[in-house]
Design an enzyme around this catalytic site. Structure first.
Site, PDB file in Angstrom:
ATOM      1  N   GLU A   1      -4.306   1.945  -6.811  1.00 40.57           N
ATOM      2  CA  GLU A   1      -4.744   3.006  -5.911  1.00 40.57           C
ATOM      3  C   GLU A   1      -3.841   4.228  -6.111  1.00 40.57           C
ATOM      4  O   GLU A   1      -2.777   4.329  -5.472  1.00 40.57           O
ATOM      5  CB  GLU A   1      -4.651   2.543  -4.455  1.00 40.57           C
ATOM      6  CG  GLU A   1      -5.438   1.284  -4.151  1.00 40.57           C
ATOM      7  CD  GLU A   1      -5.799   1.189  -2.673  1.00 40.57           C
ATOM      8  OE1 GLU A   1      -6.968   0.973  -2.405  1.00 40.57           O
ATOM      9  OE2 GLU A   1      -4.914   1.354  -1.826  1.00 40.57           O
TER      10      GLU A   1
ATOM     11  N   HIS B   1       0.858  -1.190   0.000  1.00 42.30           N
ATOM     12  CA  HIS B   1       0.000   0.000   0.000  1.00 42.30           C
ATOM     13  C   HIS B   1       0.897   1.244   0.000  1.00 42.30           C
ATOM     14  O   HIS B   1       1.967   1.249   0.618  1.00 42.30           O
ATOM     15  CB  HIS B   1      -0.909  -0.004   1.229  1.00 42.30           C
ATOM     16  CG  HIS B   1      -1.960   1.063   1.173  1.00 42.30           C
ATOM     17  ND1 HIS B   1      -1.687   2.373   1.471  1.00 42.30           N
ATOM     18  CD2 HIS B   1      -3.256   1.018   0.804  1.00 42.30           C
ATOM     19  CE1 HIS B   1      -2.796   3.096   1.309  1.00 42.30           C
ATOM     20  NE2 HIS B   1      -3.760   2.295   0.908  1.00 42.30           N
TER      21      HIS B   1
HETATM   22  P1  13P Z   1     -10.042   5.728   0.922  1.00 40.92           P
HETATM   23  O1  13P Z   1     -11.165   4.929   0.308  1.00 40.92           O
HETATM   24  O2  13P Z   1     -10.370   6.190   2.310  1.00 40.92           O
HETATM   25  O3  13P Z   1      -9.579   6.827   0.020  1.00 40.92           O
HETATM   26  O4  13P Z   1      -8.815   4.719   1.109  1.00 40.92           O
HETATM   27  C1  13P Z   1      -8.459   3.888   0.055  1.00 40.92           C
HETATM   28  C2  13P Z   1      -7.397   2.968   0.470  1.00 40.92           C
HETATM   29  O5  13P Z   1      -6.271   3.363   0.694  1.00 40.92           O
HETATM   30  C3  13P Z   1      -7.743   1.538   0.602  1.00 40.92           C
HETATM   31  O6  13P Z   1      -6.599   0.798   0.802  1.00 40.92           O
END
Ligand code: 13P
Length: 265
Positions: A183, A111
């Site tokens: 992401e 992440h």
């Molecule tokens: P948010 O949905 O709060 O932006 O977070 C996304 C995330 O980092 C999931 O791992």
């Protein structure tokens, strides 16, 4: 039918009582769906047709959530990180076998918050993906570029490189057990802003060309909310959502499951 992965990481949130409440509420919801079903032999999975739910609590809540959901739960349980070694002198770390022992089935890897604050690199993500696979857990590999990279037009190249580095050397069978979550850093969390569909079409086209049909899922994450979830699931090659804030309260997560369910029909 493509399976849609709908999951949440709680990040560094929730006490055991809060974790228990969320998980118990989800179990109750799935059980009541089973009871309402016309088919007496229906399982919770029938209310989740085409959907693979998952939840990734903090380490402390892993066994609690496992116990509350039950061993046979259709909801997969994950951890937010795990070390690449099986055991040893790694103070403060948790290994994949330990995570598995606590009931985890998924290991989140790479992440952006871990890359930024805890020194996660392409090399450590590669080692962790291999460790998860070695022990039969699903690696959930997170990739994503910064605003600077995006502004310079480098999004697709950057995320393809992150994925390639972490998945290097895997066999087709191993790859088929990996889930990738794209992401973008600029879209995550309080400081992020929701990505538009237009902004995501190209990165997902690039990811899809490389990985679609070869991995278990290509998820999107970053400021997913109840207003944009359906359109995000409509982007070509997207097969799920990885959600933070919107799913931390159970009603939000249940609504996301409902939205995904409508998309699969
Ligand atoms: P948010 O949905 O709060 O932006 O977070 C996304 C995330 O980092 C999931 O791992």
């Amino acid at each position: 039918m493509t399976t849609l992965w709908i999951g949440t990481s709680w990040k560094m949130n929730k006490t055991l009582a809060e974790a228990r409440e969320w998980a118990a509420g989800l179990r109750e919801h799935l059980d009541s769906g089973t009871k309402e079903s016309a088919c007496p032999h229906a399982s919770a999975t029938s209310t989740l047709a085409g959907i693979q739910p998952f939840v990734i609590p903090s380490f402390t809540a892993t066994t609690t959530v496992r116990e509350v959901l039950g061993e046979e739960s259709p909801v997969l349980l994950g951890v937010q990180n795990a070390h690449w070694e099986d055991a040893g002198a790694w103070t403060g770390e948790v290994s994949v076998p330990q995570a598995k022992d606590a009931g985890a089935q998924i290991v989140e890897i790479g992440h952006s918050e871990r890359r930024e604050h805890f020194g996660e690199t392409v090399e450590t993500t590669r080692l962790k993906v291999a460790a998860a696979l070695r022990h039969g857990l699903t690696p959930l590999l997170c990739i994503g570029e910064s605003a600077e990279v995006k502004d310079a037009g480098g999004s697709s190249g950057f995320i393809l490189e992150q994925a390639q580095g972490a998945l290097e050397g895997l066999t087709a069978e191993e790859l088929a057990r990996v889930v990738i979550a794209y992401e973008p850093i600029w879209a995550i969390g309080e400081k992020g802003r929701p990505a538009t569909v237009e902004e995501l079409v190209e990165p997902f086209a690039a990811l899809g060309a490389q990985h679609s049909g070869k991995v278990a899922g290509l998820l999107y994450g970053g400021s997913v909310n109840l207003d944009n979830a359906a359109e995000l699931l409509g982007i070509e090659h997207v097969t799920g959502l990885f959600v933070g804030r919107t799913a931390w309260q159970l009603p939000g997560y249940l609504e996301l499951l409902r939205i995904a369910s409508a998309v699969t029909r």
